[in-house]
Design an enzyme around this catalytic site. Sequence first.
Site, short mmCIF file in Angstrom:
data_model
loop_
_atom_site.label_atom_id
_atom_site.label_comp_id
_atom_site.label_asym_id
_atom_site.label_seq_id
_atom_site.Cartn_x
_atom_site.Cartn_y
_atom_site.Cartn_z
N TYR A 174 0.96 -1.16 0.09
CA TYR A 174 0.02 -0.04 -0.07
C TYR A 174 0.96 1.45 -0.23
CZ TYR A 174 -2.86 3.63 2.66
OH TYR A 174 -3.77 4.67 3.16
N PHE A 180 10.44 0.24 2.87
CA PHE A 180 8.97 -0.04 3.70
C PHE A 180 8.76 -1.39 3.93
CE2 PHE A 180 9.00 3.51 0.48
CZ PHE A 180 8.11 4.52 1.05
N SER A 227 7.60 3.57 13.06
CA SER A 227 6.10 3.62 13.45
C SER A 227 6.23 4.40 14.69
CB SER A 227 5.76 2.21 13.54
OG SER A 227 4.48 2.17 14.29
N TYR A 269 5.57 -5.80 17.24
CA TYR A 269 5.79 -5.21 15.99
C TYR A 269 6.59 -3.74 16.62
CZ TYR A 269 4.33 -1.44 12.56
OH TYR A 269 4.29 -0.52 11.69
N LYS A 297 10.64 -2.45 15.39
CA LYS A 297 10.53 -0.98 14.66
C LYS A 297 11.63 -0.20 15.49
CE LYS A 297 7.83 -1.05 10.76
NZ LYS A 297 8.50 -0.90 9.62
N ASN A 302 -1.24 6.97 11.80
CA ASN A 302 -2.28 6.13 11.27
C ASN A 302 -2.45 6.61 9.69
OD1 ASN A 302 -2.79 5.80 14.02
ND2 ASN A 302 -4.43 4.30 13.30
N ARG A 359 -10.08 -3.47 22.17
CA ARG A 359 -9.10 -4.22 21.32
C ARG A 359 -7.88 -4.45 22.18
NH1 ARG A 359 -7.63 -3.16 15.17
NH2 ARG A 359 -6.29 -1.33 16.24
N ALA A 360 -7.39 -5.46 22.65
CA ALA A 360 -6.15 -5.65 23.32
C ALA A 360 -4.97 -4.96 22.67
CB ALA A 360 -5.81 -7.09 23.49
N GLY A 361 -4.09 -4.01 23.73
CA GLY A 361 -3.25 -3.44 23.09
C GLY A 361 -3.39 -1.95 22.54
N1 UFG Z 1 -10.69 0.42 15.24
C1 UFG Z 1 -12.43 0.06 15.60
N2 UFG Z 1 -12.80 -0.94 14.72
C2 UFG Z 1 -12.02 -1.41 13.81
C3 UFG Z 1 -10.72 -1.24 13.14
C4 UFG Z 1 -10.18 -0.17 14.32
O1 UFG Z 1 -12.83 0.59 16.56
O2 UFG Z 1 -12.84 -2.20 13.02
C5 UFG Z 1 -10.22 1.19 16.09
C6 UFG Z 1 -9.10 0.88 16.95
O3 UFG Z 1 -9.35 0.26 18.22
C7 UFG Z 1 -8.21 2.13 17.21
C8 UFG Z 1 -8.48 2.66 15.90
O4 UFG Z 1 -9.89 2.50 15.67
O5 UFG Z 1 -8.50 2.80 18.09
C9 UFG Z 1 -7.69 2.88 14.64
O6 UFG Z 1 -7.17 1.29 14.60
P1 UFG Z 1 -6.39 1.00 13.26
O7 UFG Z 1 -6.32 -0.80 13.37
O8 UFG Z 1 -6.79 1.48 12.23
O9 UFG Z 1 -4.79 1.29 13.65
P2 UFG Z 1 -3.85 1.26 14.87
O10 UFG Z 1 -4.31 2.76 15.68
O11 UFG Z 1 -4.27 0.05 15.61
O12 UFG Z 1 -2.65 1.21 14.17
C10 UFG Z 1 -2.05 1.95 13.24
C11 UFG Z 1 -0.92 0.96 12.41
C12 UFG Z 1 0.14 0.89 13.20
C13 UFG Z 1 0.94 1.59 13.73
C14 UFG Z 1 -0.34 2.77 14.49
C15 UFG Z 1 0.40 3.89 15.03
O13 UFG Z 1 -1.62 -0.06 11.91
O14 UFG Z 1 1.25 -0.08 12.42
O15 UFG Z 1 -1.42 3.10 13.58
O16 UFG Z 1 -0.34 4.95 15.46
F1 UFG Z 1 1.79 1.43 14.79
#
Ligand code: UFG
Length: 317
Positions: free
Chosen positions: A11, A71, A115, A139, A143, A168, A279-281
Site C-alpha cells: 500500500y 518500507f 512507526s 511489532y 521497529k 495512522n 481491542r487488546a493493546g
Molecule cells: N478500530 C475500531 N474498529 C475497527 C478497526 C479499528 O474501532 O474495525 C479502532 C481501533 O481500536 C483504534 C482505531 O480504530 O482505536 C484505529 O485502529 P487501526 O487498526 O486502524 O490502527 P492502529 O491505531 O491500531 O494502528 C495503526 C497502524 C500501526 C501503527 C499505529 C500507530 O496499523 O502499524 O497506527 O499509530 F503502529
Amino acid sequence: MRVLVTGGTGYVGSTAVDILLTKGYSISILDDCSMGHSDNVPTGANFVQGSLLNPDDIARALVDCDAVMHFAGKSLVGESVEKPDLYHSVNVDGSRNLLDQMHVAGIKNLVFSSSAATYGEPRQVPIKEDAPTQPTNPYGATKLAIDQMITAESKARGIAAASLRYFNVAGALKSSRGWLAERHNPETHLIPNVLRSTPENPVKIFGTDWPTADGTCVRDYVHVVDLIDAHIKALLSLQLGVHEIYNLGSGDGYSVRQVVAAASAAIGYEIPTIDSPRRAGDPAVLIADISKAEEKLGWVPTHDIQAMVSDTLASFS
Ligand code: UFG
C-alpha cells in the site's frame, strides 16, 4: 537518482513508487509480495521478487541504486503478538541484511518506515520524537530495534538516514494505472472497515469507555500522499553520519466516532456500527507532534480526514 523501494508492491510502498516515478526518479523494487501485489509494479520499474532474508536478492535489487526507501516488513500489531519470532526475523534480521548489503554496494542514503508503535502508551500527547520509547507489542519493538540499528550504522559506517515514525496512514492515490489503496486480507484498519460496514455486518467500535471526549480511541490520521511527500523531503535532507527521526501524522486527533461521522458524510448515509469491547493493546490516544518535520523538512500535510475517507471510498469503485 535510482531509489530502491523495498516493499514497493504494498500500500504505502506502491504509492511511493508512483510518486517517485512521476517526479523523475528511477526505481527498483524488492518485494516478496507476501503482503503486496505484483500487479502494483509499474512498467519502467526494475522489479526483483525476493526476500530481505536472502542477501543475494537484496544485492540484485541494489544494483545501480543511490538510495533506499525501506518500507518492507510485517506491520500488524495483533499478528506480532501471536508470531513475535516471525516479526523479529523479517523486520530486524531483514533490515540487518539490507544495511549490510548497502554497505557492500557502497550505498549510504536510507529513509526507513518506522512507526508510532515505537513509543507505546504515551505519557504525554502530542508525542514528540524524544518521548520515551516503550513499545507495548513485538511489532513496535522490532521497529524500535531497527531505528537503534540505523543509529549505530550512521555512527559506525557514516550512513545518512531518516526514520519516519508513521501514525495512522489512510487515504489512497489515483495513479495513471488506477487507485493504489489498502488491499489487506483480513483488513484490520478502521477507515476501510468503516466504509465496508453493512447492517448485517456492522463495523465494531472497539471500546466506548476510553478516557476520551466521546469514549472512543483517538488517533492521528495522515494521508498516504502527504506521507510520501515527507519521504521525498527526508531523502533530499539526508546528511552523512546523521540519523534523524521524524514523527509523521497530521498533528490532529480524531476519535473512532468522528471517523465514522466523516465516513458517513462521504458515503451519504449513517454508517451502521456496533459497540464492542476494547481491542487488546490499543492505547487511548495517539497524536503526533509534527513540528520537527514541519521545521526541518518544510513539510506540511495538506489532506484532511474528509479527503482520506473520500479517497478510500473512491478507491473501492
Ligand atoms: N478500530 C475500531 N474498529 C475497527 C478497526 C479499528 O474501532 O474495525 C479502532 C481501533 O481500536 C483504534 C482505531 O480504530 O482505536 C484505529 O485502529 P487501526 O487498526 O486502524 O490502527 P492502529 O491505531 O491500531 O494502528 C495503526 C497502524 C500501526 C501503527 C499505529 C500507530 O496499523 O502499524 O497506527 O499509530 F503502529
